[in-house]
Design an enzyme around this catalytic site. Structure first.
Site, short mmCIF file in Angstrom:
data_model
loop_
_atom_site.label_atom_id
_atom_site.label_comp_id
_atom_site.label_asym_id
_atom_site.label_seq_id
_atom_site.Cartn_x
_atom_site.Cartn_y
_atom_site.Cartn_z
N LYS A 6 -16.96 28.96 52.78
CA LYS A 6 -15.65 28.40 53.07
C LYS A 6 -15.80 27.08 53.83
CE LYS A 6 -13.21 32.82 53.85
NZ LYS A 6 -12.12 32.73 52.88
N ARG A 63 -12.05 42.65 47.79
CA ARG A 63 -11.78 43.59 46.70
C ARG A 63 -13.01 44.39 46.32
NH1 ARG A 63 -10.00 38.57 43.11
NH2 ARG A 63 -9.41 38.00 45.22
#
Length: 469
Positions: free
Chosen positions: A249, A323
């Protein structure tokens, strides 16, 4: 935050009724003229001179004997505003107050909880104590246990999220779950490190294996309630810090990633409300707790991972890690065939782009469950917004080398495709809801300071209470 007494917090600034309290008169604009007609001329002149018209949130301090003020006028909105009383403590001088006329049970609950949350602050690392706020005598009709349970749960969620990752890694998150379990007589089992491989949780292990040895991945499994009771299972994303992995990120996106365990904080808060209320359910809480790090052992883009279900997953993006850990936990959750399955996760920026910071995205293929949650959110002033599980978008997750890809290359429908990924690991026969939350207040408002936030918590509890109490 509150003094811990028994099984819950006694909210700060809520006291037993005493004679030496200042009256708070609540008025709506439509009521002001009739009320003024019954007051002394001197008080009418005073109130008019200050320009008080009972605008929502407006305060007027009226003089009393011996150079003290005698009572407070407080403007209420014509409709409901859950947070109306949260703005009042900061506007009043120190002292002890009571509401008059005595509010209805619903307004009493909102007033007491709003006042209590106005006093919340996260000051673990501050050397100075927060500014003291005035006290409120408990409204007679307020359901004290309900107020205390809600305050305790919200404070727990906020505290866990606000704690920096240096002090809230997978081990500390597990310790928080174990503390909660001990408080309510639940059991809590934690599978750590390579034990995840031994017990077939390969996706959780793959995401967390790059972390330092003292921050090894784990699965937290809390169970409470009679075995024969209807089963309610909560699954929370516990990414204690998310660098994005090898798909690193940028710093602006990484700054707030201590909050990426917000889903785990939410399910622990919701569990505390369920156990405090002694709802007749068999509660199970599953939290995959990891840190998504960069190291030589980190998963790579286009790696193919195994999962507990047996479905193979191609890694389209290492920053779509939430997820991955949830899919193992959700598949395990389905093994018990719970009557209700809820997962909560700080899953996608796409949900925030669509709905902003205040509205969690709700996904469910159960029309009745979705309607119940939305209705409860409106009633509890704890709103959510439903987004579709649009099945044609499932093709965006197709992989040429595996059963499914964890991320799509398209810039569109990110929250929906994430929910569709999770749905692949949920038994279609179960009542299931997925919440994609921000778990953070970007700016402060009365009762809702900047920082970690509980979203959808009271709405979900209301649904569970209605279904199983």
């Amino acid at each position: 935050m509150g003094e811990r007494t028994g099984g819950f917090c006694v909210p700060d600034h809520l006291i037993e009724a005493e004679t030496d309290t200042v009256e708070i008169v609540t008025l709506r604009k439509s009521e002001l003229a009739d009320w003024l007609a019954g007051q002394a001329e001197s008080e009418r002149v005073w109130i008019r001179s200050l320009g008080f018209t009972a605008e929502p949130g407006a305060v007027c301090l009226c003089p009393g004997p011996e150079s003290r003020f005698g009572r407070v006028l407080f403007g209420l909105p014509e409709g409901d505003d859950f947070w109306a009383f949260a703005q009042l403590p900061a506007k009043l001088p120190p002292g002890r107050y009571r509401i008059n006329p005595e509010p209805s049970p619903d307004l009493a609950y909102r007033a007491a909880l709003g006042w209590a949350l106005a006093g919340y602050s996260f000051d673990r690392y501050k050397s100075r104590s927060p500014k003291p706020l005035p006290d409120l005598a408990w409204p007679q009709c307020a359901e004290r246990a309900k107020v205390k349970a809600a305050f305790d749960a919200i404070a727990l969620v906020r505290d866990l999220i606000n704690t920096p990752a240096s002090d809230m890694g997978p081990a500390e998150l597990a310790a928080a779950a174990e503390k909660l379990a001990a408080q309510f007589g639940a059991t809590c089992r934690v599978i750590v490190g390579d034990g995840l491989l031994a017990e077939n949780y390969p996706a959780i292990h793959a995401v967390g294996r790059a972390a330092a040895a003292h921050r090894r991945p784990r699965l937290i499994d809390l169970v409470w309630g009679p075995e024969q009771a209807p089963k309610v299972t909560l699954v929370g994303k516990g990414v204690c810090f998310d660098t994005g992995g090898l798909d690193l990120k940028p710093s602006s996106n990484m700054k707030l990633m201590k909050k990426d365990m917000g889903g785990a904080a939410h399910v622990l808060g919701l569990a505390s409300m369920i156990m405090e209320a002694r709802l007749p359910v068999r509660l199970r809480v599953l939290i995959p707790a990891v840190e998504n790090c960069v190291s030589g052992d980190a998963m790579r883009p286009l790696d193919v991972l195994a999962t507990r279900k047996g479905t193979s997953v191609e890694i389209g993006n290492t920053d779509a890690e939430g997820r991955l850990i949830l899919c193992d936990a959700l598949f395990e959750a389905c093994r018990d065939k719970p009557a209700l399955l809820i997962d909560i996760a700080t899953l996608t920026g796409a949900a925030r782009s669509a709905l902003g910071p205040d509205l969690p995205a709700l996904f469910s293929d159960d029309e009745v469950l979705a309607a119940d949650i939305l209705r409860a959110g409106e009633a509890e002033a704890d709103p959510l917004w439903r987004l579709p599980l649009y099945k044609p978008y499932r093709r965006m997750l197709d992989s040429k080398v595996a059963d499914i890809n964890n991320a799509n290359d398209s810039p569109h429908a990110g929250a929906i495709t994430a929910a569709l990924f999770l749905q692949d690991f949920v038994d279609p026969a179960l009542a299931w809801a997925h919440l994609d939350v921000l778990a953070w207040n970007p700016s402060g408002r009365p009762g809702r300071p900047e920082g970690g936030e509980a979203q959808g918590l009271r709405a979900l509890f209301a649904v569970i209470e209605e279904r199983f109490a």
